[in-house]
Motif scaffolding. Structure first.
Motif, short mmCIF file in Angstrom:
data_model
loop_
_atom_site.label_atom_id
_atom_site.label_comp_id
_atom_site.label_asym_id
_atom_site.label_seq_id
_atom_site.Cartn_x
_atom_site.Cartn_y
_atom_site.Cartn_z
N ALA A 115 0.97 -1.34 0.13
CA ALA A 115 0.07 0.00 0.18
C ALA A 115 0.97 1.22 0.01
O ALA A 115 0.59 2.18 -0.73
CB ALA A 115 -1.01 0.18 1.42
N ASN A 117 -5.92 -8.90 -0.38
CA ASN A 117 -6.35 -8.28 0.42
C ASN A 117 -5.29 -7.07 0.86
O ASN A 117 -4.02 -7.22 1.14
CB ASN A 117 -6.54 -8.59 1.90
CG ASN A 117 -7.10 -7.74 2.87
OD1 ASN A 117 -8.13 -6.82 2.45
ND2 ASN A 117 -6.68 -7.93 4.22
N ASP A 118 -5.50 -5.73 0.40
CA ASP A 118 -4.69 -4.51 0.77
C ASP A 118 -3.45 -4.63 -0.34
O ASP A 118 -2.34 -4.23 -0.03
CB ASP A 118 -4.07 -4.64 2.19
CG ASP A 118 -3.98 -3.25 2.48
OD1 ASP A 118 -4.69 -2.18 1.95
OD2 ASP A 118 -2.98 -2.85 3.42
N ASP A 137 -6.37 -2.35 -4.54
CA ASP A 137 -7.06 -1.76 -3.36
C ASP A 137 -6.43 -0.32 -3.00
O ASP A 137 -7.11 0.49 -2.22
CB ASP A 137 -6.97 -2.58 -2.03
CG ASP A 137 -8.03 -3.93 -2.28
OD1 ASP A 137 -8.96 -3.65 -2.97
OD2 ASP A 137 -7.72 -4.78 -1.23
N ASN A 138 -5.06 -0.04 -3.68
CA ASN A 138 -4.40 1.14 -3.01
C ASN A 138 -3.94 2.02 -4.07
O ASN A 138 -3.48 2.86 -4.00
CB ASN A 138 -3.18 0.51 -2.21
CG ASN A 138 -3.74 0.02 -0.81
OD1 ASN A 138 -4.06 0.79 0.06
ND2 ASN A 138 -3.78 -1.43 -1.05
#
Length: 294
Positions: free
Chosen positions: A52, A78-79, A83-84
């Motif tokens: 991230a 996830n993450d 997502d970022n």
């Protein structure tokens, strides 16, 4: 110049990231083993503590990790990147993975507002250090052109070969050719040694004829010296030949020599040689010939 997040600073990724810094880009690297960021930091890059943090301000996101599940986790986990990263960011996947996984991830990336190309490389650690890699690129023409300055900073031969997934297909063919060449070179060296030939002289003259190749130039001395510090590990080439085997079966293509060398690569791994350079296939030839692997 771009701000580039580089995820995966291993044998190949670290020198590639360093070369991007040398080309004038701002590079933020992330690796699961933080100590692998040292070379990038020494070159003037920055180390991030997470994916991230690495990607949040990046124009370009480069990925160089070992296998399909790793790429999926980095991008869609996830993450992860999806997502970022900023909308419109260009993702360059330098990893060598399954073409079908590449196509699936490309579809998801585009649905989420990103641009993406697959750009697997050939040339090993030496090519990565020298910024002399061969890069086979799959993706949209516009995205390829946008990525070209980044690709040119790490590669010498950069070719757009088709839509998303095409780069991985060409890389699979590359790995098939390389594995066959390495195995035959290993067999030739064991054969020459059995007859007491001056192998250094033999390799020199072979390299000047039709038997000459980049594989002979880069791998023969490692075999003669029994020096198998990994530039490209047998474990990874085993993975790549699994990709070739599965992809060939899907389209009904027969690869008899490819099947044999895939089994020889698997045998090397089963005998504990997975962490060695793929020139360590020589040890398998020695075992089959009743000559103790040194």
């Amino acid at each position: 110049m771009s701000t580039i997040a580089f995820i995966g600073l291993g044998i190949m990724g670290s020198p590639m990231a360093v070369n991007l810094v040398k080309a004038g880009h701002a590079v933020i690297g992330f690796n699961r083993s933080p100590q692998r960021s040292a070379a990038l930091v020494d070159a003037g890059g920055t180390a991030a503590g997470s994916i991230a943090d690495a990607v949040k301000d990046a124009d370009v996101i480069a990925v160089m990790v070992p296998d399909s599940p790793d790429v999926r986790d980095v991008l869609a986990g996830n993450d992860g990147v999806f997502d970022n990263a900023r909308p419109g960011a260009l993702i360059i996947d330098f990893s060598s993975i399954r073409p079908d996984v590449t196509a699936e991830l490309a579809s998801e990336a585009m649905e989420r507002g990103f641009r993406i190309i697959d750009a697997p490389v050939s040339g090993g650690e030496v090519g990565a250090i020298d910024a002399a890699l061969s890069i086979m690129v799959g993706g949209a023409e516009d995205d390829f052109l946008a990525a070209k300055p980044v690709l040119d900073a790490v590669g010498r031969t950069v070719v757009h070969v088709g839509p998303n997934g095409s780069g991985q297909t060409v890389k699979a063919a590359n790995q098939l050719i390389v594995a066959g060449n390495i195995e035959l070179l290993a067999e030739a060296i064991v054969f020459l040694e059995a007859y007491g030939v001056d192998t250094a002289a033999a390799v020199k003259v072979l390299g000047g004829g039709l038997a000459g190749s980049a594989v002979l130039n880069q791998k023969a001395q490692k075999m003669l010296d029994r020096e198998f510090e990994p530039g490209f590990r047998i474990d990874l080439h085993h993975k790549d030949l699994g990709i070739v085997t599965a992809a060939a079966r899907e389209v009904g293509v027969i690869s008899p020599l490819g099947a044999v060398v895939a089994q020889l690569m698997a045998s090397a791994r089963a005998n504990g040689d997975g962490g060695l350079d793929h020139s360590g296939l020589l040890r398998g030839v020695e075992r089959l010939s009743g000559r103790t692997a040194l």
